[in-house]
Design an enzyme around this catalytic site. Structure first.
Site, short mmCIF file in Angstrom:
data_model
loop_
_atom_site.label_atom_id
_atom_site.label_comp_id
_atom_site.label_asym_id
_atom_site.label_seq_id
_atom_site.Cartn_x
_atom_site.Cartn_y
_atom_site.Cartn_z
N HIS A 220 0.85 -1.14 0.09
CA HIS A 220 -0.03 0.05 0.11
C HIS A 220 0.85 1.16 -0.15
CE1 HIS A 220 -3.22 2.60 0.62
NE2 HIS A 220 -3.02 3.00 1.79
N LYS B 269 -10.24 12.08 -3.01
CA LYS B 269 -11.01 11.14 -2.27
C LYS B 269 -10.82 11.41 -0.87
CE LYS B 269 -9.76 6.68 -1.04
NZ LYS B 269 -9.61 5.00 -1.61
N THR C 288 -14.12 2.18 -3.60
CA THR C 288 -13.22 3.45 -4.17
C THR C 288 -13.52 3.24 -5.92
OG1 THR C 288 -11.85 3.06 -2.49
CG2 THR C 288 -10.85 3.99 -4.61
C1 R5P Z 1 -6.73 3.11 -0.20
O1 R5P Z 1 -6.07 3.95 0.03
C2 R5P Z 1 -6.55 1.90 -1.18
O2 R5P Z 1 -5.37 2.14 -1.92
C3 R5P Z 1 -7.58 1.37 -1.80
O3 R5P Z 1 -8.45 2.37 -2.84
C4 R5P Z 1 -8.60 0.78 -1.02
O4 R5P Z 1 -8.12 0.08 0.03
C5 R5P Z 1 -9.82 0.16 -1.63
O5 R5P Z 1 -10.81 -0.07 -0.81
P1 R5P Z 1 -12.32 -0.41 -1.31
O6 R5P Z 1 -12.30 -1.40 -2.27
O7 R5P Z 1 -13.03 -0.98 0.11
O8 R5P Z 1 -12.75 0.95 -1.49
#
Ligand code: R5P
Length: 289
Positions: A129, A188, A223
């Site tokens: 990450h 975001k 996301t």
């Molecule tokens: C967040 O900062 C990560 O890079 C992903 O965007 C996030 O973990 C995606 O999670 P979800 O699919 O639950 O939105």
């Protein structure tokens, strides 16, 4: 020094390919559960004079997977390995990389410190990450997969590569550079208590353009769904998504596929969308250390 590649039920495909590319031997560790639920592992042959590379997927069942890595590390030392390294393609606990709220742990630090204390020489992870979390741990390496992704996405004409948040902009930049494309991001905001995400401005022109959204993880899909919707509102034509670790929890698959045209994932987590094989990336890095 010759290498032995160790694997378990989660990782035979990756281990066999890495061993083939390294010209190394490979074998499976023995595993069972004691009646009380505790794990047992055994390395069924001597590792004397060998450098051992254990490849294992820790998702799902991250917690028992981490304990398994600890047990295998100690067993490898006992079996005479000259060095012991681990490849964990999708690194768990990586998103809790700081104290977002008072009283929280920095979970990824806890996990990395534990792995380091086991004498692990190299840890190879794919697209963690936030790569900066590895800086305190020499020999712990984040492998960036974006050139591999670019090779599979070249058929898309003049795309714009978009990150669904500022934190992942560097991913969009690396993929865009490899494709010779433009890139940008969407603003975001995530509510740290409810986990809800909201999107505002798109910081690049996507009108009448094919867009590739790039992200590290698809978990609930919130996301990607939110990003795809705002991109469509901004006039984007087709929406492609490339994500390294596709967990696809709950109804994520249906929600994501209802708003995007194509989804490309890697095989760090195996799904029907695993189009990119990370074995070659692991072996390249295992050779160069
Ligand atoms: C967040 O900062 C990560 O890079 C992903 O965007 C996030 O973990 C995606 O999670 P979800 O699919 O639950 O939105």
């Amino acid at each position: 020094m010759p290498t032995a590649v160790l694997y378990d039920d989660s990782s035979e495909d990756l281990a066999r390919e890495v061993a083939r590319e390294l010209g190394a031997s490979s074998f499976k560790i023995q595993q069972k559960l004691f009646p009380d639920g505790e794990q047992y592992v055994r390395i069924p042959q001597s590792l004397s004079g060998l450098s051992a590379l254990y490849i294992t997927r820790l998702y799902p069942n991250q917690d028992s997977g981490l304990v398994r890595v600890m047990l295998v590390a100690e067993a490898a030392r006992g079996a005479g390995a000259q060095s012991f390294s681990v490849a964990i393609p999708y690194m768990p606990y990586a998103r809790q990389d700081r104290r977002f709220l008072d009283g929280e742990p920095v979970s990824i630090d806890v996990v990395l410190t534990a792995l380091r204390s086991l004498g692990i020489e190299h840890l190879y992870v794919i697209d963690i990450h936030k790569p900066q979390v590895l800086e305190k741990y020499p020999g712990f390496i984040n492998i960036r997969p974006f050139r591999l992704y670019a090779d599979g996405l070249r058929g898309i004409e003049k795309p714009v590569v978009v990150s669904p948040d500022l934190g992942s902009l560097w991913r969009a930049r690396e993929l865009a550079d490899a494709l010779g494309a433009e890139y940008g991001y969407i603003e975001k905001h995530r509510d740290r208590v409810t986990g809800e995400v909201k999107f505002s401005n798109i910081e690049v022109n996507v009108k009448d353009r094919d867009v590739i959204i790039v992200d590290d993880i698809i978990s609930t899909g919130g996301t990607i769904v939110g990003a795809a919707r705002i991109l469509k509102e901004g006039g984007a034509r087709r929406i492609y998504v490339v994500a390294t670790h596709c967990l696809m929890l709950g109804d994520a698959e249906a929600r994501v596929m209802s708003v995007v045209d194509q989804l490309y994932c890697s095989n760090t987590v195996v799904s029907k969308y695993s189009r990119f094989d990370v074995a070659g990336l692991i072996s390249e890095h295992a050779v160069s250390g």
